[in-house]
Design a protein around this motif. Structure first.
Motif, PDB file in Angstrom:
ATOM      1  N   THR A  27       3.068   9.276  16.567  1.00  0.00           N
ATOM      2  CA  THR A  27       2.568   8.276  17.503  1.00  0.00           C
ATOM      3  C   THR A  27       2.252   7.024  16.698  1.00  0.00           C
ATOM      4  O   THR A  27       1.776   7.102  15.572  1.00  0.00           O
ATOM      5  CB  THR A  27       1.300   8.728  18.214  1.00  0.00           C
ATOM      6  OG1 THR A  27       0.446   9.308  17.235  1.00  0.00           O
ATOM      7  CG2 THR A  27       1.609   9.736  19.289  1.00  0.00           C
ATOM      8  N   SER A  28       2.530   5.889  17.307  1.00  0.00           N
ATOM      9  CA  SER A  28       2.422   4.648  16.560  1.00  0.00           C
ATOM     10  C   SER A  28       1.662   3.637  17.382  1.00  0.00           C
ATOM     11  O   SER A  28       1.684   3.668  18.614  1.00  0.00           O
ATOM     12  CB  SER A  28       3.832   4.153  16.244  1.00  0.00           C
ATOM     13  OG  SER A  28       3.881   2.765  16.230  1.00  0.00           O
ATOM     14  N   THR A  29       0.996   2.697  16.697  1.00  0.00           N
ATOM     15  CA  THR A  29       0.284   1.657  17.438  1.00  0.00           C
ATOM     16  C   THR A  29       1.250   0.625  18.011  1.00  0.00           C
ATOM     17  O   THR A  29       0.865  -0.219  18.793  1.00  0.00           O
ATOM     18  CB  THR A  29      -0.707   0.917  16.526  1.00  0.00           C
ATOM     19  OG1 THR A  29       0.019   0.454  15.388  1.00  0.00           O
ATOM     20  CG2 THR A  29      -1.817   1.813  16.077  1.00  0.00           C
TER      21      THR A  29
ATOM     22  N   LEU B 111      11.706   5.386   6.035  1.00  0.00           N
ATOM     23  CA  LEU B 111      11.768   5.997   7.373  1.00  0.00           C
ATOM     24  C   LEU B 111      12.408   7.381   7.374  1.00  0.00           C
ATOM     25  O   LEU B 111      12.223   8.150   8.298  1.00  0.00           O
ATOM     26  CB  LEU B 111      12.538   5.087   8.328  1.00  0.00           C
ATOM     27  CG  LEU B 111      11.834   3.793   8.746  1.00  0.00           C
ATOM     28  CD1 LEU B 111      12.787   2.895   9.509  1.00  0.00           C
ATOM     29  CD2 LEU B 111      10.612   4.098   9.597  1.00  0.00           C
ATOM     30  N   SER B 112      13.236   7.680   6.368  1.00  0.00           N
ATOM     31  CA  SER B 112      13.877   8.989   6.360  1.00  0.00           C
ATOM     32  C   SER B 112      13.824   9.546   4.940  1.00  0.00           C
ATOM     33  O   SER B 112      13.227   8.950   4.062  1.00  0.00           O
ATOM     34  CB  SER B 112      15.320   8.872   6.846  1.00  0.00           C
ATOM     35  OG  SER B 112      16.067   8.121   5.921  1.00  0.00           O
ATOM     36  N   PRO B 164      13.400  -2.673  16.406  1.00  0.00           N
ATOM     37  CA  PRO B 164      12.059  -2.065  16.410  1.00  0.00           C
ATOM     38  C   PRO B 164      11.448  -1.931  15.018  1.00  0.00           C
ATOM     39  O   PRO B 164      10.293  -2.226  14.827  1.00  0.00           O
ATOM     40  CB  PRO B 164      12.295  -0.692  17.050  1.00  0.00           C
ATOM     41  CG  PRO B 164      13.757  -0.463  17.044  1.00  0.00           C
ATOM     42  CD  PRO B 164      14.390  -1.814  17.070  1.00  0.00           C
ATOM     43  N   GLY B 165      12.257  -1.498  14.047  1.00  0.00           N
ATOM     44  CA  GLY B 165      11.668  -1.266  12.730  1.00  0.00           C
ATOM     45  C   GLY B 165      11.862  -2.432  11.787  1.00  0.00           C
ATOM     46  O   GLY B 165      11.759  -2.280  10.581  1.00  0.00           O
ATOM     47  N   ARG B 169       9.873  -7.763  13.520  1.00  0.00           N
ATOM     48  CA  ARG B 169       8.860  -7.103  14.334  1.00  0.00           C
ATOM     49  C   ARG B 169       7.527  -7.114  13.600  1.00  0.00           C
ATOM     50  O   ARG B 169       6.481  -7.429  14.165  1.00  0.00           O
ATOM     51  CB  ARG B 169       9.302  -5.661  14.591  1.00  0.00           C
ATOM     52  CG  ARG B 169       8.284  -4.777  15.274  1.00  0.00           C
ATOM     53  CD  ARG B 169       8.233  -5.093  16.745  1.00  0.00           C
ATOM     54  NE  ARG B 169       7.221  -4.348  17.475  1.00  0.00           N
ATOM     55  CZ  ARG B 169       7.413  -3.152  18.009  1.00  0.00           C
ATOM     56  NH1 ARG B 169       8.564  -2.544  17.852  1.00  0.00           N
ATOM     57  NH2 ARG B 169       6.460  -2.567  18.694  1.00  0.00           N
ATOM     58  N   GLU B 173       4.028  -8.784  14.808  1.00  0.00           N
ATOM     59  CA  GLU B 173       2.810  -7.983  14.952  1.00  0.00           C
ATOM     60  C   GLU B 173       1.680  -8.560  14.091  1.00  0.00           C
ATOM     61  O   GLU B 173       0.523  -8.607  14.501  1.00  0.00           O
ATOM     62  CB  GLU B 173       3.060  -6.524  14.546  1.00  0.00           C
ATOM     63  CG  GLU B 173       4.061  -5.784  15.418  1.00  0.00           C
ATOM     64  CD  GLU B 173       3.520  -5.430  16.793  1.00  0.00           C
ATOM     65  OE1 GLU B 173       2.295  -5.520  16.995  1.00  0.00           O
ATOM     66  OE2 GLU B 173       4.336  -5.087  17.679  1.00  0.00           O
ATOM     67  N   TYR B 317       2.153  -1.004   5.904  1.00  0.00           N
ATOM     68  CA  TYR B 317       2.239  -1.475   7.293  1.00  0.00           C
ATOM     69  C   TYR B 317       2.736  -0.357   8.215  1.00  0.00           C
ATOM     70  O   TYR B 317       2.168  -0.105   9.280  1.00  0.00           O
ATOM     71  CB  TYR B 317       3.157  -2.693   7.356  1.00  0.00           C
ATOM     72  CG  TYR B 317       3.649  -3.001   8.743  1.00  0.00           C
ATOM     73  CD1 TYR B 317       2.832  -3.618   9.685  1.00  0.00           C
ATOM     74  CD2 TYR B 317       4.942  -2.651   9.128  1.00  0.00           C
ATOM     75  CE1 TYR B 317       3.274  -3.891  10.962  1.00  0.00           C
ATOM     76  CE2 TYR B 317       5.402  -2.916  10.406  1.00  0.00           C
ATOM     77  CZ  TYR B 317       4.567  -3.531  11.329  1.00  0.00           C
ATOM     78  OH  TYR B 317       5.010  -3.786  12.586  1.00  0.00           O
ATOM     79  N   SER B 320       0.011   2.181   8.608  1.00  0.00           N
ATOM     80  CA  SER B 320      -1.142   1.730   9.396  1.00  0.00           C
ATOM     81  C   SER B 320      -0.797   1.700  10.879  1.00  0.00           C
ATOM     82  O   SER B 320      -1.649   1.884  11.736  1.00  0.00           O
ATOM     83  CB  SER B 320      -1.591   0.344   8.936  1.00  0.00           C
ATOM     84  OG  SER B 320      -0.650  -0.624   9.350  1.00  0.00           O
ATOM     85  N   THR B 321       0.492   1.460  11.199  1.00  0.00           N
ATOM     86  CA  THR B 321       0.861   1.445  12.601  1.00  0.00           C
ATOM     87  C   THR B 321       1.265   2.828  13.094  1.00  0.00           C
ATOM     88  O   THR B 321       1.540   3.013  14.274  1.00  0.00           O
ATOM     89  CB  THR B 321       2.045   0.495  12.826  1.00  0.00           C
ATOM     90  OG1 THR B 321       3.077   0.853  11.912  1.00  0.00           O
ATOM     91  CG2 THR B 321       1.654  -0.947  12.596  1.00  0.00           C
ATOM     92  N   GLY B 322       1.338   3.780  12.172  1.00  0.00           N
ATOM     93  CA  GLY B 322       1.653   5.143  12.588  1.00  0.00           C
ATOM     94  C   GLY B 322       3.135   5.440  12.703  1.00  0.00           C
ATOM     95  O   GLY B 322       3.518   6.515  13.150  1.00  0.00           O
ATOM     96  N   VAL B 323       3.985   4.481  12.323  1.00  0.00           N
ATOM     97  CA  VAL B 323       5.421   4.723  12.441  1.00  0.00           C
ATOM     98  C   VAL B 323       5.848   5.843  11.487  1.00  0.00           C
ATOM     99  O   VAL B 323       6.697   6.666  11.809  1.00  0.00           O
ATOM    100  CB  VAL B 323       6.221   3.430  12.160  1.00  0.00           C
ATOM    101  CG1 VAL B 323       7.704   3.707  12.107  1.00  0.00           C
ATOM    102  CG2 VAL B 323       5.916   2.403  13.235  1.00  0.00           C
ATOM    103  N   ARG B 325       4.189   8.849   8.534  1.00  0.00           N
ATOM    104  CA  ARG B 325       2.932   9.482   8.137  1.00  0.00           C
ATOM    105  C   ARG B 325       2.768   9.480   6.640  1.00  0.00           C
ATOM    106  O   ARG B 325       3.743   9.501   5.927  1.00  0.00           O
ATOM    107  CB  ARG B 325       2.904  10.921   8.630  1.00  0.00           C
ATOM    108  CG  ARG B 325       2.710  10.985  10.112  1.00  0.00           C
ATOM    109  CD  ARG B 325       2.590  12.435  10.552  1.00  0.00           C
ATOM    110  NE  ARG B 325       2.813  12.517  11.975  1.00  0.00           N
ATOM    111  CZ  ARG B 325       3.687  13.355  12.534  1.00  0.00           C
ATOM    112  NH1 ARG B 325       4.394  14.167  11.776  1.00  0.00           N
ATOM    113  NH2 ARG B 325       3.834  13.368  13.820  1.00  0.00           N
TER     114      ARG B 325
ATOM    115  N   VAL C 187       9.881   4.449  15.594  1.00  0.00           N
ATOM    116  CA  VAL C 187       9.664   5.731  14.916  1.00  0.00           C
ATOM    117  C   VAL C 187      10.953   6.569  15.003  1.00  0.00           C
ATOM    118  O   VAL C 187      11.809   6.320  15.842  1.00  0.00           O
ATOM    119  CB  VAL C 187       8.490   6.525  15.521  1.00  0.00           C
ATOM    120  CG1 VAL C 187       7.231   5.690  15.517  1.00  0.00           C
ATOM    121  CG2 VAL C 187       8.815   7.014  16.911  1.00  0.00           C
TER     122      VAL C 187
END
Lengths: 151, 325, 497
Positions: A27-29, B111-112, B164-165, B169, B173, B317, B320-323, B325, C187
């Motif tokens: 889950t993301s902000t 991301l991966s 998005p990533g 963006r 933000e 970043y 912090s945004t949860g994209v 972990r 994500v």
């Protein structure tokens, strides 16, 4: 109709596994109200519902005697064999390189489909592999898989 | 750009042709710098015709002018850059195979879980920063960043970002946070559909690369109001930066060269030298200024720490945004 | 008038004709190779155009697009493998015609429809660029969502036997489309850390797997040819009565193709499927669809060939690519220092005129090129079955690899083949799954994008008149399909009673 019961069970399993994996989506902000999990959850629930309906329907309707058979189909082991040949191409291309892997693929499939080994069939495989190699590697300039075995 | 990325890649022996077509000015060219190998392959993860690819093909023309070697551009697109990185990371460290680095390879690493990450490459030299700008449609009443923020305070702001990533963006933000407004940041797939949404007034503004929006800019369908770059864009020197406008958000979308680990110092030194010479070339300056690329030289010594910091910031970043972990 | 003479003189004084022919032939061959979609075929051509002068280079790319959109229908008809995304709709009736020994007729039909669609799209491009480009500006996220829903509604009327099974297949297709980077928050979803999955699974891989790989598996070891031997390898262009018969479908295809060509991101695939559905609905003999109806080939083929030219409208007038292929063409323009947009028409009018002339030449030349290569293709697929299977498998595995030069993608195709085998075994239709994969991302991302814009207010969908139009059309299609299903079940009951 037993097929329908069976397939509804598979669909339920797909829906379950899909839902379970979707719990792993972070889950993301940066998320909107729907969120990255929104659609997956809806899809999983819908699929489960559809699966249940298909299953119960299959239980309730009496088996239809002798539904019109579709086209002639290969028995399943034979179909899987074809698939395995395709799957074997991946490591073959990786280790032996594109040309050799193709040569093997064409010969094996032709044999599997009932063509006896002969000078003629060997020539066809050789010609075919070379043709594809020329087409993709030379003409189109694709960097085809190279043999790791000899590299 | 997702649209571009979705495509494919090809080996292109075109660089050689480009050399033949080099301008006649090569006659009075300076003494060429000797290079340890004859053929240098520059690997990009972008497909032919896409951003990084176009950049490299132009660069190659001028590399050819200064360096005594033949340069070839190869596109190796799979896995959002992961394939290209793996290929270069496992190449012989003799300067014969290099990677055209951009933020993509760091994002993919974060991301991966690719086989090789940005840490397996040695950053060598940076050439440019892309010019990231805030643009609005020509009829819009928004003239400055302040107008934009005021608009977002009174009504619900609608801001666009390409992917998005993406860094765009991230910039949008961060601007939101810095200005303490609650604008909706709408991410798109590629700059194309975002441009339409800016032009038809669905969005108040879009964040994009100058290079991508040039067509509309030159046709005066859109206006650019500020850049996220650290400094003003040379060709558009009267446009302020976002930072000057009072919001401390800076976006550095770098373009440089990286190679396999354990490169001999002799080679990194050549590239330090070459990068500076090329950026000073008057013919090349004309080309890159027209495309609004900002020259931004970083030598080998500082480039490693620069990339490490960039990766750390981006990673922080994303966390912090949860994209991630 | 003056422009016309310049255009005519271009035919003889410049490289436009050879460039157009070269691009066309390359495009047809690439499009006919499963895995190589139109955009990839163009990307492979791109490097060869770098060294050319701008005009022929751009002409070559534009005509390559035309050729590829047409070429995709050849394997769709002959070996049940879509050569390009958009040609998947052609399989339904094209391959069926082939099985009935009518391959020559089907190929002739798709060729003829390609010419009609291409010329129509070109006419739109030349005559209506200005007004149509203004129309393209009206498309918002809500509009795309409407389009996606319209596309999905087609599932209801094309899941011929069981609506429930069609729905299940569509859901599985949609699930596949959610793999990759989330379009709004960024994500990763269902990627299991594999970088190869970050960009999602290309619909073409799923299609090649479902149709071609499954077909190879289903027929493994069966010597009896399911395809009736083609009496003649001659490719027959339709005669006048047939031309009249398919004219309505072609008109439907051309109209839908034009609208879709204007919508960035939608591309020819959606156009082809919607066209197929509409052709069926407006046909005098809808029951023939799926059993070798000529209209079922003519409609989708006219649609996707119209898109090839119509999508140049937003590209040339705004510099916005309406498809992956458009993106490659944009790259080609940029590399030659040409900036698409309003000024292109003033500053580089020779390039624009060259595209017009070249596309025209290519559309006409399709017939000649087709007449030469199609008999060869028919001859090839009439070889002994063991060889044919071997070469089809070799061709699809090689073609798919080319897309990202990745054996991972070959694995995706094989996995889709396995999925297809089970679907076929249990009697689930492919088409809804394919539509799900193609449309999932479009529907999801634009739904969410719209809600982000409105702050969660669903009313935003009712503020967009074009979207409302799409919703109504979708509702009509679904209602029609339910009605047909209800009638059919009553007939069944009446028969069994």
């Amino acid at each position: 109709m037993r097929k329908d019961i069976f397939s509804s069970a598979i669909l339920l399993a797909i829906a379950g596994v899909y839902y379970w994996v979707s719990t792993d989506i972070p889950t993301s902000t940066l998320e909107d109200e729907v969120g990255p999990r929104g659609l997956p959850v809806v899809l999983a629930i819908l699929l489960a519902m559809v699966a249940v309906v298909i299953g119960t329907r299959a239980f309730m309707t009496a088996p239809v005697a002798g539904g019109a058979p579709e086209d002639v189909e290969a028995p399943w082991p034979r179909a899987m064999g074809m698939w395995l040949i395709g799957a074997a191409y991946i490591p073959a291309a990786d280790f032996l390189g594109y040309w050799i892997a193709l040569l093997l693929l064409i010969s094996v499939v032709a044999f599997y489909e009932g063509m006896k080994f002969s000078w003629r069939s060997a020539l066809v495989a050789l010609g075919g592999a070379t043709f594809f190699w020329l087409l993709f590697s030379v003409l189109l300039g694709v960097r085809v898989p190279e043999a790791r075995l000899f590299g | 750009m997702r649209l571009f990325r979705k495509q494919f890649s090809a080996l292109c022996a075109v660089a050689a042709i480009a050399v033949l077509a080099m301008p006649a000015s090569a006659q009075n060219a300076p003494q060429k710098i000797p290079y340890p190998v004859k053929v240098v392959t520059l690997v990009t993860h972008s497909s032919p015709g896409a951003g990084s690819d176009v950049f490299l093909r132009e660069l190659v023309r001028y590399l050819q002018k200064y360096v005594n070697a033949t340069f070839i551009v190869e596109n190796d697109e799979g896995g959002s850059g992961a394939k290209a990185v793996s290929r270069v990371a496992s190449a012989r460290p003799d300067g014969s195979m290099l990677y055209a680095s951009s933020p993509t390879y760091i994002l993919t690493s974060l991301l991966s879980k690719p086989a090789n990450t940005y840490r397996d490459l040695e950053p060598m030299a940076n050439f440019f920063t892309d010019s990231e700008v805030i643009y609005v449609r020509a009829e819009s009443s928004i003239k400055t960043v302040k107008d934009l923020i005021d608009r977002a305070k009174t009504t619900r702001g609608r801001w666009g970002a390409a992917n998005p990533g993406s860094l765009e963006r991230q910039a949008a933000e961060q601007l939101k946070i810095a200005a303490k407004v609650n604008a909706a940041v709408v991410s798109h797939e590629g700059g194309g559909d975002m441009m339409i949404n800016v032009l038809n007034g669905t969005l108040d503004m879009g964040v994009g690369e100058m290079e991508e929006i040039r067509a509309q800019y030159e046709a005066k369908k859109i206006r650019v109001i500020a850049t996220f770059n650290g400094e003003r864009i040379p060709a558009l020197s009267d446009m302020p930066t976002v930072k000057e406008s009072g919001y401390n958000v800076v976006l550095v979308k770098f373009r440089g060269i990286a190679g396999p680990k354990n490169l001999p110092p002799a080679i990194t030194k050549i590239w330090d030298d070459v990068a500076q010479k090329i950026l000073a070339d008057p013919d090349y300056q004309k080309v890159y200024n027209a495309e609004h690329l900002s020259p931004h030289f970083i030598g080998h010594e500082q480039y490693g720490p620069f990339i490490a910091k960039f990766a750390a910031d981006t990673g922080a970043y994303l966390k912090s945004t949860g994209v991630i972990r | 008038m003056e422009q016309f003479f310049t255009a005519v003189s271009m035919l003889f004084t410049t490289w436009v004709v050879p460039a157009a022919l070269g691009g066309l032939i390359w495009g047809i061959l690439g499009g006919a190779t499963p895995g190589l979609s139109a955009s990839i075929t163009m990307a492979l051509l791109l490097p060869f155009t770098y060294a050319m002068p701008p005009m022929p280079a751009i002409v070559m790319l534009a005509t390559c697009y035309i050729g590829a959109e047409y070429g995709g229908s050849i394997p769709a008809i002959l070996i049940r493998t879509p050569g390009t995304n958009a040609s998947a709709a052609t399989i339904m009736d094209g391959y069926e015609m082939n099985r009935q020994g009518r391959a020559g007729e089907a190929l002739g039909l798709s060729l003829w429809s390609g010419v009609v669609g291409g010329l129509f799209g070109l006419a739109m491009l030349i005559l209506l660029t200005e007004p149509l480009s203004r129309l393209a500006l009206l498309f918002k996220p809500t509009t795309y969502f409407g389009l996606g829903i319209l596309g999905l509604s087609v599932i209801a009327s094309l899941s011929s036997k069981s609506l429930l099974k069609g729905l299940a297949a569509a859901l599985v297709g949609l699930m596949i489309s959610t793999i990759g980077t989330d379009p709004i928050s960024g994500v990763s979803r269902f990627t299991f850390g594999a970088p190869d999955l970050l960009d999602g699974i290309a619909p073409l891989f799923v299609m090649v797997g479902l149709y071609a790989m499954t077909e190879l598996m289903m027929r493994a070891g069966i010597m009896g040819n399911i395809i009736k031997p083609n009496a003649s390898i001659r490719v027959r262009l339709p005669r006048l009565p047939m031309m009249k018969k398919v004219a309505r479908s072609q008109a439907i295809g051309c109209g839908i193709g034009t609208v879709e060509g204007l919508m960035p991101g939608a591309g020819g695939t959606v156009a082809a499927f919607i066209a197929y559905n509409e052709c069926k609905r407006w046909s005098k003999t809808p029951e023939e669809f799926g059993h070798g109806a000529p209209e079922g080939v003519a409609g989708p083929e006219a649609a996707n060939n119209t898109v090839a030219s119509a999508s140049l409208i937003p590209l040339l007038s705004f510099g916005i690519p309406a498809s992956n292929s458009g993106a490659v063409l944009l790259g080609g323009l940029l590399i030659h220092g040409l900036l698409p947009g309003p000024r292109l028409f003033e500053q580089n009018s020779d390039v624009v005129l060259g595209i017009y002339v070249g596309s025209f030449v290519a559309d006409i030349a399709q017939v000649v090129v087709g007449a030469v290569i199609l008999p060869l293709c028919v001859w090839l697929v009439n070889r002994p079955k063991p060889y044919r299977s071997a070469f089809i498998l070799a061709l699809i595995l090689s073609g798919v690899y080319t897309v990202h030069m990745s054996l991972f993608d070959v694995g995706i195709v094989l996995a889709s083949g396995m999925l297809g085998y089970f679907m076929k075994y249990f009697g689930y239709p492919f088409l809804p799954a394919v539509l799900g994969v193609v449309l999932g991302n479009l529907v999801e991302s634009n739904y969410r994008r719209s809600l982000v814009l409105s702050g969660g207010d669903l009313g935003i969908f009712l503020e967009d008149p074009i979207a409302i139009g799409f919703f109504i059309a979708a509702a009509l299609i679904m209602a029609g399909a339910l009605l047909a299903e209800w009638r059919a079940s009553r007939v069944r009951k009446a028969v069994s009673a």
